[in-house]
Structure formats: structure tokens, C-alpha cells
Design a protein around this motif. Structure first.
Motif, mmCIF file in Angstrom:
data_model
loop_
_atom_site.group_PDB
_atom_site.id
_atom_site.type_symbol
_atom_site.label_atom_id
_atom_site.label_comp_id
_atom_site.label_asym_id
_atom_site.label_seq_id
_atom_site.Cartn_x
_atom_site.Cartn_y
_atom_site.Cartn_z
ATOM 1 N N LEU A 245 10.589 7.512 13.289
ATOM 2 C CA LEU A 245 10.312 8.044 11.740
ATOM 3 C C LEU A 245 10.089 6.886 11.081
ATOM 4 O O LEU A 245 10.572 5.808 10.584
ATOM 5 C CB LEU A 245 10.797 8.541 11.520
ATOM 6 N N SER A 246 8.639 6.982 9.916
ATOM 7 C CA SER A 246 7.998 6.835 9.301
ATOM 8 C C SER A 246 7.768 7.247 8.433
ATOM 9 O O SER A 246 7.802 8.389 8.326
ATOM 10 C CB SER A 246 6.693 6.428 9.623
ATOM 11 N N PHE B 66 9.738 3.981 4.546
ATOM 12 C CA PHE B 66 10.058 3.140 5.167
ATOM 13 C C PHE B 66 9.678 2.737 6.877
ATOM 14 O O PHE B 66 8.807 4.282 7.079
ATOM 15 C CB PHE B 66 11.409 3.996 6.537
ATOM 16 N N LYS B 67 8.707 1.456 7.530
ATOM 17 C CA LYS B 67 7.907 1.614 8.298
ATOM 18 C C LYS B 67 8.269 1.617 9.253
ATOM 19 O O LYS B 67 8.947 0.170 8.810
ATOM 20 C CB LYS B 67 6.746 0.354 7.383
ATOM 21 N N ASN B 68 7.870 1.692 10.246
ATOM 22 C CA ASN B 68 8.777 2.369 11.583
ATOM 23 C C ASN B 68 7.779 1.267 12.385
ATOM 24 O O ASN B 68 7.253 1.310 12.720
ATOM 25 C CB ASN B 68 9.084 3.554 11.668
ATOM 26 N N PRO B 69 8.679 0.340 13.087
ATOM 27 C CA PRO B 69 7.938 -0.418 13.961
ATOM 28 C C PRO B 69 6.804 0.161 14.353
ATOM 29 O O PRO B 69 5.960 -0.674 15.219
ATOM 30 C CB PRO B 69 8.574 -1.786 14.131
ATOM 31 N N GLY B 70 7.440 0.154 15.641
ATOM 32 C CA GLY B 70 7.517 1.091 16.850
ATOM 33 C C GLY B 70 6.582 2.584 16.227
ATOM 34 O O GLY B 70 5.577 2.536 17.782
ATOM 35 N N GLY B 71 6.528 2.648 15.975
ATOM 36 C CA GLY B 71 6.404 3.960 14.965
ATOM 37 C C GLY B 71 4.663 4.371 14.861
ATOM 38 O O GLY B 71 4.298 3.364 14.582
ATOM 39 N N ASN C 6 26.107 8.552 -8.852
ATOM 40 C CA ASN C 6 24.912 9.426 -8.787
ATOM 41 C C ASN C 6 23.945 8.639 -8.065
ATOM 42 O O ASN C 6 22.921 10.225 -7.695
ATOM 43 C CB ASN C 6 24.690 10.288 -10.095
ATOM 44 N N ALA C 7 23.747 8.575 -7.013
ATOM 45 C CA ALA C 7 22.571 8.333 -6.343
ATOM 46 C C ALA C 7 22.394 9.784 -5.648
ATOM 47 O O ALA C 7 23.587 10.244 -4.801
ATOM 48 C CB ALA C 7 23.238 6.886 -5.311
ATOM 49 N N GLU C 8 21.596 9.956 -4.647
ATOM 50 C CA GLU C 8 21.725 11.180 -4.182
ATOM 51 C C GLU C 8 19.694 11.168 -3.636
ATOM 52 O O GLU C 8 19.240 10.366 -4.604
ATOM 53 C CB GLU C 8 21.484 12.417 -5.451
ATOM 54 N N ILE C 9 19.696 12.247 -2.875
ATOM 55 C CA ILE C 9 18.611 11.964 -2.320
ATOM 56 C C ILE C 9 17.627 13.131 -2.674
ATOM 57 O O ILE C 9 18.404 14.197 -2.875
ATOM 58 C CB ILE C 9 18.239 13.006 -0.328
ATOM 59 N N VAL C 10 16.199 12.921 -3.087
ATOM 60 C CA VAL C 10 15.607 13.846 -4.226
ATOM 61 C C VAL C 10 15.090 14.677 -2.814
ATOM 62 O O VAL C 10 14.730 15.767 -2.872
ATOM 63 C CB VAL C 10 15.087 12.977 -4.593
ATOM 64 N N LYS C 11 14.439 13.626 -1.796
ATOM 65 C CA LYS C 11 13.629 14.187 -1.077
ATOM 66 C C LYS C 11 14.040 13.161 0.834
ATOM 67 O O LYS C 11 13.394 12.813 0.440
ATOM 68 C CB LYS C 11 12.188 14.224 -1.302
ATOM 69 N N GLY C 12 14.776 13.887 1.691
ATOM 70 C CA GLY C 12 15.135 13.180 2.406
ATOM 71 C C GLY C 12 13.552 13.284 3.679
ATOM 72 O O GLY C 12 13.158 13.514 3.267
ATOM 73 N N LEU C 13 13.732 11.952 4.085
ATOM 74 C CA LEU C 13 13.649 11.883 5.656
ATOM 75 C C LEU C 13 14.524 13.224 6.853
ATOM 76 O O LEU C 13 13.576 12.917 7.287
ATOM 77 C CB LEU C 13 12.672 10.762 5.899
ATOM 78 N N ASN C 14 15.646 12.315 7.020
ATOM 79 C CA ASN C 14 16.323 12.961 8.251
ATOM 80 C C ASN C 14 17.818 11.656 7.689
ATOM 81 O O ASN C 14 17.789 11.348 7.298
ATOM 82 C CB ASN C 14 15.903 12.423 9.215
ATOM 83 N N PRO C 15 18.431 12.689 8.429
ATOM 84 C CA PRO C 15 19.786 12.228 7.966
ATOM 85 C C PRO C 15 20.324 10.555 7.815
ATOM 86 O O PRO C 15 20.858 10.543 7.008
ATOM 87 C CB PRO C 15 20.846 12.989 8.966
ATOM 88 N N LYS D 242 0.242 -1.342 0.081
ATOM 89 C CA LYS D 242 0.343 -0.105 -0.258
ATOM 90 C C LYS D 242 0.925 1.167 -0.097
ATOM 91 O O LYS D 242 0.449 2.307 -1.442
ATOM 92 C CB LYS D 242 -1.394 -0.041 1.303
ATOM 93 N N PRO D 243 1.730 1.134 1.024
ATOM 94 C CA PRO D 243 2.702 2.818 1.158
ATOM 95 C C PRO D 243 3.625 2.724 -0.528
ATOM 96 O O PRO D 243 3.610 3.888 -1.235
ATOM 97 C CB PRO D 243 3.548 2.200 1.942
ATOM 98 N N TRP D 244 3.956 1.904 -0.708
ATOM 99 C CA TRP D 244 4.339 1.473 -2.517
ATOM 100 C C TRP D 244 3.129 2.354 -3.804
ATOM 101 O O TRP D 244 3.740 3.323 -4.274
ATOM 102 C CB TRP D 244 5.232 0.007 -2.729
ATOM 103 N N LEU D 245 1.824 2.062 -3.585
ATOM 104 C CA LEU D 245 1.227 2.346 -4.455
ATOM 105 C C LEU D 245 0.620 3.811 -3.889
ATOM 106 O O LEU D 245 0.756 4.922 -5.280
ATOM 107 C CB LEU D 245 0.057 1.697 -4.358
ATOM 108 N N GLY D 246 0.948 3.929 -2.686
ATOM 109 C CA GLY D 246 0.378 5.378 -2.377
ATOM 110 C C GLY D 246 1.046 6.533 -2.938
ATOM 111 O O GLY D 246 0.965 7.267 -3.163
ATOM 112 N N GLY D 247 1.568 6.343 -1.419
ATOM 113 C CA GLY D 247 3.125 7.180 -1.989
ATOM 114 C C GLY D 247 3.467 7.300 -3.028
ATOM 115 O O GLY D 247 4.218 8.429 -3.026
ATOM 116 N N ALA D 248 3.509 6.738 -4.229
ATOM 117 C CA ALA D 248 4.265 6.935 -5.502
ATOM 118 C C ALA D 248 5.008 6.394 -6.516
ATOM 119 O O ALA D 248 4.591 5.092 -7.175
ATOM 120 C CB ALA D 248 5.322 7.471 -4.815
#
Lengths: 188, 299
Positions: free
Chosen positions: B229-230, B292-297, B247-256, B73-79
Motif C-alpha cells: 500500500l501507499s 509510506f511510499k510504496n515502490p511497487g504500488g 504513549n505512541a499510538e496510531i491516530v489513523k491507521g493504514l493497515n496493521p 511533496k507528500p509531507w507538504l500535501g499530506g499534512a
């Protein structure tokens, strides 16, 4: 779901929701297993065993979590997988030592009977479907013998009781056989 | 058998907790002197536990199915990964080899500017990123005479290539070029004629997309943060003509920490089979969100 919410769900019988939430911890276990000569299916089976153990511990109330559920499940899996590899005459090769530190201290005691329980599970699985049904209804669902007799078409309460006894004896015999066959692993 | 049956019932009652204190004490006394009774007790306890566990198995298996499904679902919805993988790697194109006369303009969010302000090393490949509604600050990049220039305001007389497909906050990674001149008049707002040449073969992860997802699943280690985080890290990378990642690069980051993990996983990928065009391997830029689906979050 947070850890307390998961525990709450299990205690209240909302098993499905709890299990689905718990599966988020599978990838970490899958990683461990696949790094150590296991397959993805091995990882799934192992993790499901850990889920069952965890569920039972919570339901029986004999679990005091000193760490997160994630750590606990991972520790169980690592222990079970170590056992499994021993059985397959392999060793864990890619072992991360730092993970040992947060392992629950009483894990060995906690898992002491697991070998026997899984053998019992195996023994029960070898029973006929009807036998298993009788036992499940009586011991898990706590249905009265009379109701069981009615549902499963036995002559009466007495017949159900005899059937239950015979099925249990068959399971017990199988259980003993399996135990003595694998007595290098199982410690009574 | 009569006797056995009675013993069994006794054991059952003991295990059920159906005995009062006196009866229990008497039973426990018997256990010490009757090894057979004791053995029966132990077996019975194991079998009962085995039954409980057996009864849990269907629920565990069912939850696994739900988990497998839910994971998508997150893959489908997110993007865009799914869009890219299934519908769309065909959407990219090579840049024309000849120099551009007209400016080519990209609309990007500021997070990307630094990373891509330099024209890509491989001048035949270029990625255009389209952002629909998650842009905080929009800038435009203009390619003029082989150099990129970043401007805040939309340049006059040029058309911004906006992706009309993507309606949600998704990002499409496509490569396309403009055929023909750009309309000079700002009033001509007809959709820009875009030539989209499907590649002959798309880059392929060894074993296919399933293997790719498996690889990600097995490789991603959740950063160990006090407050996990998730979310998704949007990552772009090029599968070069040799199949390697560059040339791997972060296009939109979450946190470092998550960004670093996403980069690590992408950079340590096995070699892909490169995209091909005209029978020759060509580099191809890909972009995808890593979930990233965080288990605890919270979910």
C-alpha cells in the motif's frame, strides 16, 4: 510506476521518469549501507551505480528479471557494497541472511565485468572535456564523423577521426594503468 | 599508427554488429590467433560501455534531485508534520493545573476513541485533535471533573474547538486551553477565545528535523505484503520530560502491518531533547503522518 512500466520507460528512452521512480528503492539500500559502516553518501553513490548498471542491462536486453526490480537492485547494491567493504578491509557486520535467498542466481555472472566497466568510466573521466565529447558523440550518440568535425571545429572528417583515435588511445592507456594498479580486485 | 587505426575500426565494426556472417567468422578466427587484437577488443568493449555509463550519470543525478524534491511533496500535501515542525509547535499549551469547572470538549473520530478514552496519564498534558473533512463518524469527548466521557451528540451549551487553520484533510496536533468560561448560549457563536502560549523551546530530535527525517528514511522498513500500500499512518506520541517516547499510538491507521512498523520506528527513536517551559522540561504531545511510499504500488 510499476515494474513493467519502468522497464518500458527505459526501453523507450524515458530515462528521467524511470530513474525518479527507481529512487523509491533507495531507502532500503541506504539502510543496508548505514547498518554496515557506510554513510548516506556512500549509499547514494552505490545506488546510483546500481541504477546505471540496471539501465544498461535493460537497454542491452541481457536482463531477464526473475524477481522484482527492487530485489534486483538491492542484490546488486549488496554485492557492490560487499566488494567496497572488502576494498576498505571491512566486513558486513549487520548482514541479514534471509535476504540472500531471493538473490538472483546469475548475479555473479551478471556483475562479472562491472569492475572493469567502472574502471573504464574512471579512465574516461580523466580525459579532457573535448576528448570525452568526441568519444561520446561518436560512440554514444552515433553522430557521423563529419557532423562531429563541424560541431567541434575540426578541419574535417579525417581530423575528427584522428582525434577520436588519439582520445581513445589515451583512455585505453589510463584504463590499463588503473587496472594494473587495482589488479587485486579486477579479474579480467 | 595506421595499422592500429585500421584494427580499431575493425573492432568497432565488430562491436557495432556491422559485419556480415563471413566477415565476423573471419574476425573471430583472427581473435584466437592474435592476442593483441583480442586484448584490444576487450578494452574497447569496456571503454564503450564506460562511455555509455558516463553518459547516463547526468540523468541519474538529475533524477536524484527530482526524487529529493518529490519526497517532500507528500509531507507538504499530506499534512501537519511540516506545519507542526516549522510553523507550529508553538501552538501547544499546558493545561491549567487547577481542575476544570466547565466541560472541555473534543471532537475526535472513532478510530481514536479507544486509544484515548482514558484521560492521559499526565494530567498537565492533553492533546486535542481536530479533524476537518475526513471524519467518518464523529464523537465528542467531554472532560468533566478529571474524567473523560464519550458522547455521540454534541453536548448542549458547550463549544467544540474547531481548528480554523486547517482546511484540508489535515490534522493539527495542538494543545491549548480555554481561558475564561465557555459561552453558555448556543447562539453565541463568536470564536472561542483561545489562549495559546508558545512553549519556550520545542522538543527537538537530536540533530534537528533534518536528522529526524533521515532517521525515518533509514529506519522505515516497508512491510512485505502481497499487495503493498501507499499512504500515511497518522501517529501520535509524547516526548516526555526525559526526552523519551511514550504513549505512541496510531491516530489513523493504514493497515496493521504499516501501523506496527510506524509504532516500531517511533518507539525506537533515540531520545529527544524535551520541550521546556519555565525553564523546566515538560512533556509534549506530537502528532504526525508517516508517509509510506510504496515502490511497487501506484503513485
Amino acid at each position: 510506476m510499476s515494474d513493467p512500466e519502468i522497464l518500458e520507460a527505459i526501453r523507450n528512452g524515458r530515462d528521467h521518469a524511470a530513474f525518479v521512480a527507481l529512487y523509491t528503492h533507495l531507502p532500503k539500500v541506504a539502510h543496508l549501507v548505514r547498518q554496515n559502516s557506510g554513510s548516506k553518501d556512500d549509499a547514494k553513490d552505490l545506488f546510483q551505480d546500481a541504477l546505471v548498471i540496471f539501465h544498461r542491462k535493460v537497454r542491452n536486453g541481457d536482463l531477464t528479471l526473475t524477481s522484482s526490480i527492487s530485489t534486483f537492485l538491492f542484490a546488486i547494491c549488496r554485492n557492490l557494497w560487499r566488494e567496497e567493504l572488502r576494498r576498505r578491509n571491512r566486513t558486513l557486520t549487520n548482514w541479514k541472511l534471509e535476504d540472500e535467498a531471493d538473490e538472483p542466481a546469475d548475479l555473479t555472472a551478471l556483475l562479472a565485468r562491472e569492475g572493469e566497466y567502472s574502471v573504464a568510466e574512471k579512465a574516461l573521466k580523466s580525459l579532457g572535456e573535448k576528448c570525452l565529447d568526441v568519444l561520446k558523440r561518436f560512440y554514444v550518440l552515433h553522430e557521423p564523423l563529419q557532423a562531429i568535425a563541424k560541431t567541434l571545429g575540426f578541419a574535417g572528417e579525417g581530423a575528427a577521426k584522428t582525434r577520436k583515435y588519439k582520445c581513445l588511445e589515451a583512455a585505453r592507456r589510463r584504463y590499463k594503468e588503473l587496472l594494473s594498479a587495482g589488479n587485486t580486485i579486477q579479474h579480467a | 599508427m595506421r595499422n592500429e587505426l585500421e584494427l580499431l575500426e575493425l573492432v568497432d565494426r565488430y562491436l557495432e554488429g556491422g559485419m556480415d556472417a563471413t566477415e565476423r567468422a573471419a574476425f573471430e578466427q583472427r581473435l584466437t590467433t592474435e592476442p593483441e587484437l583480442n586484448a584490444m577488443l576487450l578494452d574497447q568493449r569496456s571503454l564503450r560501455e564506460g562511455l555509455e555509463r558516463l553518459a547516463l550519470r547526468p540523468a541519474v543525478a538529475k533524477a536524484y534531485q527530482a526524487h529529493r524534491f518529490g519526497k517532500w511533496k507528500p509531507w507538504l500535501g499530506g499534512a501537519s508534520i511540516v506545519i507542526i515542525a516549522i510553523a507550529g509547535w508553538a501552538l501547544w499549551d499546558r493545561m491549567p493545573r487547577e481542575a476544570h469547572e466547565e466541560p472541555i470538549i473534543e471532537k475526535v473520530d472513532t478510530a481514536q476513541v479507544e486509544a484515548s478514552a482514558i484521560a492521559p496519564a499526565d494530567s498537565t498534558q492533553r492533546m486535542v485533535r481536530y479533524e476537518v473533512d475526513t471524519i467518518i463518524d464523529t464523537v465528542y469527548r467531554v472532560l468533566e471533573n478529571g474524567k473523560w466521557r464519550t458522547v455521540k451528540d454534541r453536548p448542549e451549551g458547550a463549544q467544540v474547538m474547531v481548528d480554523s487553520v486547517s482546511a484540508a484533510s489535515t490534522v493539527e496536533a495542538t494543545e491549548r486551553n480555554v481561558s475564561g468560561g465557555l459561552p453558555n448560549s448556543a447562539s453565541t457563536r463568536a470564536p472561542l477565545p483561545l489562549r495559546m502560549e508558545p512553549v519556550e523551546t520545542k522538543p527537538e530530535f537530536p540533530g534537528g528535523m533534518d536528522a529526524f527525517y533521515n532517521y525515518l528514511e533509514a529506519s522505515i522498513k516497508h512491510p512485505d505484503l502481497a499487495k503493498p500500500l501507499s499512504g500515511a499512518v497518522e501517529i501520535g506520541f509524547t516526548i516526555d520530560a526525559a526526552g523519551g517516547v511514550s504513549n505512541a499510538e496510531i491516530v489513523k491507521g493504514l493497515n496493521p502491518a504499516y501501523n506496527a512498523e510506524a509504532l516500531r520506528v517511533i518507539r525506537s527513536m533515540p531520545k529527544w531533547r524535551p520541550a521546556q517551559q519555565d525553564g523546566k522540561p515538560v512533556p509534549c504531545r506530537l502528532q504526525m503522518p508517516m508517509q509510506f511510499k510504496n515502490p511497487g504500488g501506484s503513485r
